[in-house]
Scaffold this motif. Structure first.
Motif, PDB file in Angstrom:
ATOM      1  N   PRO A  99      -1.214   1.437  -0.607  1.00 20.00           N
ATOM      2  CA  PRO A  99       0.067   0.745  -0.512  1.00 20.00           C
ATOM      3  C   PRO A  99       0.580   0.338  -1.897  1.00 20.00           C
ATOM      4  N   TYR A 100       1.865   0.544  -2.114  1.00 19.84           N
ATOM      5  CA  TYR A 100       2.491   0.333  -3.428  1.00 19.84           C
ATOM      6  C   TYR A 100       3.753  -0.463  -3.179  1.00 19.84           C
ATOM      7  N   ARG A 101       3.729  -1.722  -3.563  1.00 21.22           N
ATOM      8  CA  ARG A 101       4.794  -2.636  -3.182  1.00 21.22           C
ATOM      9  C   ARG A 101       5.710  -2.940  -4.365  1.00 21.22           C
ATOM     10  N   GLY A 102       7.022  -2.938  -4.102  1.00 17.84           N
ATOM     11  CA  GLY A 102       7.960  -3.091  -5.207  1.00 17.84           C
ATOM     12  C   GLY A 102       9.064  -4.079  -4.967  1.00 17.84           C
ATOM     13  N   ALA A 103       8.788  -5.139  -4.219  1.00 20.74           N
ATOM     14  CA  ALA A 103       9.842  -6.132  -3.970  1.00 20.74           C
ATOM     15  C   ALA A 103      10.399  -6.685  -5.272  1.00 20.74           C
ATOM     16  N   ASP A 104       9.533  -6.822  -6.292  1.00 25.77           N
ATOM     17  CA  ASP A 104       9.965  -7.333  -7.596  1.00 25.77           C
ATOM     18  C   ASP A 104       9.897  -6.254  -8.674  1.00 25.77           C
ATOM     19  N   GLY A 105       9.930  -5.009  -8.261  1.00 31.89           N
ATOM     20  CA  GLY A 105       9.830  -3.899  -9.198  1.00 31.89           C
ATOM     21  C   GLY A 105       8.425  -3.319  -9.205  1.00 31.89           C
ATOM     22  N   PHE A 106       8.333  -2.014  -9.387  1.00 30.39           N
ATOM     23  CA  PHE A 106       7.041  -1.341  -9.393  1.00 30.39           C
ATOM     24  C   PHE A 106       6.444  -1.347 -10.793  1.00 30.39           C
ATOM     25  N   ALA A 107       5.152  -1.631 -10.848  1.00 33.84           N
ATOM     26  CA  ALA A 107       4.417  -1.613 -12.114  1.00 33.84           C
ATOM     27  C   ALA A 107       3.410  -0.475 -12.072  1.00 33.84           C
ATOM     28  N   ALA A 108       2.790  -0.196 -13.208  1.00 35.39           N
ATOM     29  CA  ALA A 108       1.741   0.819 -13.251  1.00 35.39           C
ATOM     30  C   ALA A 108       0.654   0.434 -12.251  1.00 35.39           C
ATOM     31  N   PRO A 109       0.236   1.350 -11.400  1.00 38.15           N
ATOM     32  CA  PRO A 109      -0.702   0.992 -10.329  1.00 38.15           C
ATOM     33  C   PRO A 109      -2.133   0.854 -10.822  1.00 38.15           C
ATOM     34  N   VAL A 110      -2.898   0.054 -10.082  1.00 38.45           N
ATOM     35  CA  VAL A 110      -4.348   0.010 -10.239  1.00 38.45           C
ATOM     36  C   VAL A 110      -4.923   0.820  -9.088  1.00 38.45           C
ATOM     37  N   LEU A 111      -5.546   1.931  -9.393  1.00 39.15           N
ATOM     38  CA  LEU A 111      -6.018   2.852  -8.365  1.00 39.15           C
ATOM     39  C   LEU A 111      -7.507   2.670  -8.118  1.00 39.15           C
ATOM     40  N   PRO A 112      -7.928   2.881  -6.883  1.00 39.73           N
ATOM     41  CA  PRO A 112      -9.356   2.796  -6.590  1.00 39.73           C
ATOM     42  C   PRO A 112     -10.069   4.031  -7.107  1.00 39.73           C
ATOM     43  N   PRO A 113     -11.365   3.935  -7.341  1.00 40.03           N
ATOM     44  CA  PRO A 113     -12.113   5.165  -7.607  1.00 40.03           C
ATOM     45  C   PRO A 113     -12.058   6.060  -6.381  1.00 40.03           C
ATOM     46  N   VAL A 114     -12.182   7.357  -6.597  1.00 40.82           N
ATOM     47  CA  VAL A 114     -12.071   8.273  -5.464  1.00 40.82           C
ATOM     48  C   VAL A 114     -13.430   8.883  -5.116  1.00 40.82           C
ATOM     49  N   ASP A 115     -14.498   8.151  -5.438  1.00 36.69           N
ATOM     50  CA  ASP A 115     -15.811   8.527  -4.931  1.00 36.69           C
ATOM     51  C   ASP A 115     -15.937   8.008  -3.500  1.00 36.69           C
ATOM     52  N   ALA A 116     -17.093   8.234  -2.882  1.00 33.95           N
ATOM     53  CA  ALA A 116     -17.262   7.828  -1.482  1.00 33.95           C
ATOM     54  C   ALA A 116     -17.068   6.331  -1.312  1.00 33.95           C
ATOM     55  N   ALA A 117     -17.579   5.537  -2.251  1.00 35.69           N
ATOM     56  CA  ALA A 117     -17.445   4.086  -2.143  1.00 35.69           C
ATOM     57  C   ALA A 117     -15.982   3.661  -2.208  1.00 35.69           C
ATOM     58  N   GLY A 118     -15.248   4.229  -3.151  1.00 36.40           N
ATOM     59  CA  GLY A 118     -13.846   3.864  -3.281  1.00 36.40           C
ATOM     60  C   GLY A 118     -13.023   4.264  -2.076  1.00 36.40           C
ATOM     61  N   ARG A 119     -13.283   5.447  -1.554  1.00 36.24           N
ATOM     62  CA  ARG A 119     -12.524   5.918  -0.397  1.00 36.24           C
ATOM     63  C   ARG A 119     -12.871   5.103   0.840  1.00 36.24           C
ATOM     64  N   GLN A 120     -14.142   4.739   1.006  1.00 38.34           N
ATOM     65  CA  GLN A 120     -14.506   3.892   2.146  1.00 38.34           C
ATOM     66  C   GLN A 120     -13.843   2.531   2.036  1.00 38.34           C
ATOM     67  N   ALA A 121     -13.847   1.970   0.838  1.00 38.95           N
ATOM     68  CA  ALA A 121     -13.328   0.616   0.662  1.00 38.95           C
ATOM     69  C   ALA A 121     -11.828   0.530   0.883  1.00 38.95           C
ATOM     70  N   VAL A 122     -11.099   1.572   0.543  1.00 40.48           N
ATOM     71  CA  VAL A 122      -9.645   1.481   0.586  1.00 40.48           C
ATOM     72  C   VAL A 122      -9.061   1.823   1.952  1.00 40.48           C
TER      73      VAL A 122
END
Length: 353
Positions: A99-122
């Motif tokens: 989810p990428y929210r921009g009510a006050d403008g979009f900033a550079a995102p902080v992305l999760p790691p895309v290993d198994a742990a990151g994908r499970q967590a997100v």
């Protein structure tokens, strides 16, 4: 992260892409992509103020069509080149939906790691946020509220994965009027312990992940409504108040609007003896609500359901199946013996009355 590419999509657009199995070019002959460092620019230009936008996090090696780096609009920085995918991008190239929210403008995102742990967590926080009717920022995360199903604790809680101490979690719960929170990640062990000392009920969990694949057997994919009587009977056995039973199935219907939700059933002589829910969100699936009827346990139905869920996920293009198990209960070891690794620690915490 420079090893992923991003595509912007509203929640409704992503659900449409999932149904089609691909992200097709729209007006142009290509699918617009961005790098993490670029994505805020088109987001602010095209989606200013939107609160239903998501970042589809793509594995470039799975895109399957030519990607060219080309100029954007004349007003963009002269040196900036955007990745354009010349052809339909398979939905299974999406490793995570953020989810990428921009009510006050979009900033550079902080992305999760895309290993198994990151994908499970997100995965779970992502679909809960996409399902919610209201979202409020809190320290270390967000609070979600889903008005059609107020009795669903899962859909009305704080989702905390960033730094937050016990006092802050308690204050945010009070401020939002919510009684429950999920704390994700090792960093929250001390927070959970402090909340327990303050009288909160603390329920430790483990996030697990295993490969999709295998050959599908006799598990059926059925309509959610087909399993409503089965689930109602199960929840009655668990002592759930009759007044809230409907909401516990209704919440799955809501989730089906934001991802590919499949109700699974194993039958014996026409009777549903085992059931589960499989949520498919790009390349990642989540298995949930695995249940075998009390009179049918010990006969291998759980193994059938699990094996077939992994095969169904693979058939949908997933390479990873995730789930959450009680840290102190036997299913944890049952899943471990069947190839699931523990990749995350979580705590469900409930405010004292």
């Amino acid at each position: 992260m420079t090893d992923v590419l991003l595509h912007l999509a509203t929640t409704a657009e992503w659900r449409s892409h999932l149904a089609a199995g691909a992200i097709a070019p729209s007006v142009a002959e290509f699918v617009h992509l961005s790098t993490p460092g670029q994505v805020a620019l088109p987001a602010n230009r095209l989606f200013a103020g939107r609160t239903d936008l998501n970042l589809l996090v793509l594995d470039p090696s799975r895109i399957g069509v030519e990607v060219r780096y080309e100029p954007g609009l004349p007003t963009d920085p002269a040196s900036m080149r955007f990745p354009h995918a010349y052809g339909a991008v398979p939905a299974c190239a999406v490793l995570a939906v953020v989810p990428y929210r921009g009510a006050d403008g979009f900033a550079a995102p902080v992305l999760p790691p895309v290993d198994a742990a990151g994908r499970q967590a997100v995965l779970e926080p992502s679909f809960l946020r996409r399902t919610a009717t209201h979202e409020t920022p809190v320290t270390g995360g967000v609070a979600v509220r889903t008005d059609p199903v107020p009795a669903s604790h899962r859909h009305n809680r704080l989702l905390v994965d960033g730094p937050a101490d016990a006092a802050t979690v308690a204050a945010d719960a009070g401020r939002t009027g919510l009684t429950r929170a999920t704390l994700t990640g090792d960093r929250h062990a001390s927070t959970a312990a402090a909340l327990a000392r303050a009288g909160w009920q603390v329920h430790p969990l483990v996030g697990m992940a295993g490969p999709a694949g295998g050959t599908r057997g006799r598990t059926e994919v059925v309509d959610v409504e087909t399993l409503r009587p089965v689930w109602d009977a199960q929840w009655r056995r668990d002592g759930v108040d009759e007044a809230v039973l409907a909401q516990l199935t209704d919440r799955l219907l809501l989730e089906g609007r934001v991802l590919d939700l499949r109700a699974l059933a194993v039958r014996v002589d026409g009777e549903v003896v085992a059931s589960a829910v499989l949520r498919i969100d790009g390349a990642t699936a989540e298995l949930d609500a695995v249940e075998v009827g009390p009179a049918h346990r010990g006969r291998g139905h759980g193994d059938t359901l699990l094996a077939d869920a992994r095969a169904i996920a693979a058939g949908a293009g997933c390479d990873l199946v995730t789930l959450t198990a009680d840290a102190d209960d036997h299913p944890r070891s049952w899943y471990r013996r069947r190839g699931f690794a523990e990749v995350n620690r979580l705590w469900e915490v409930t405010r004292p009355d």
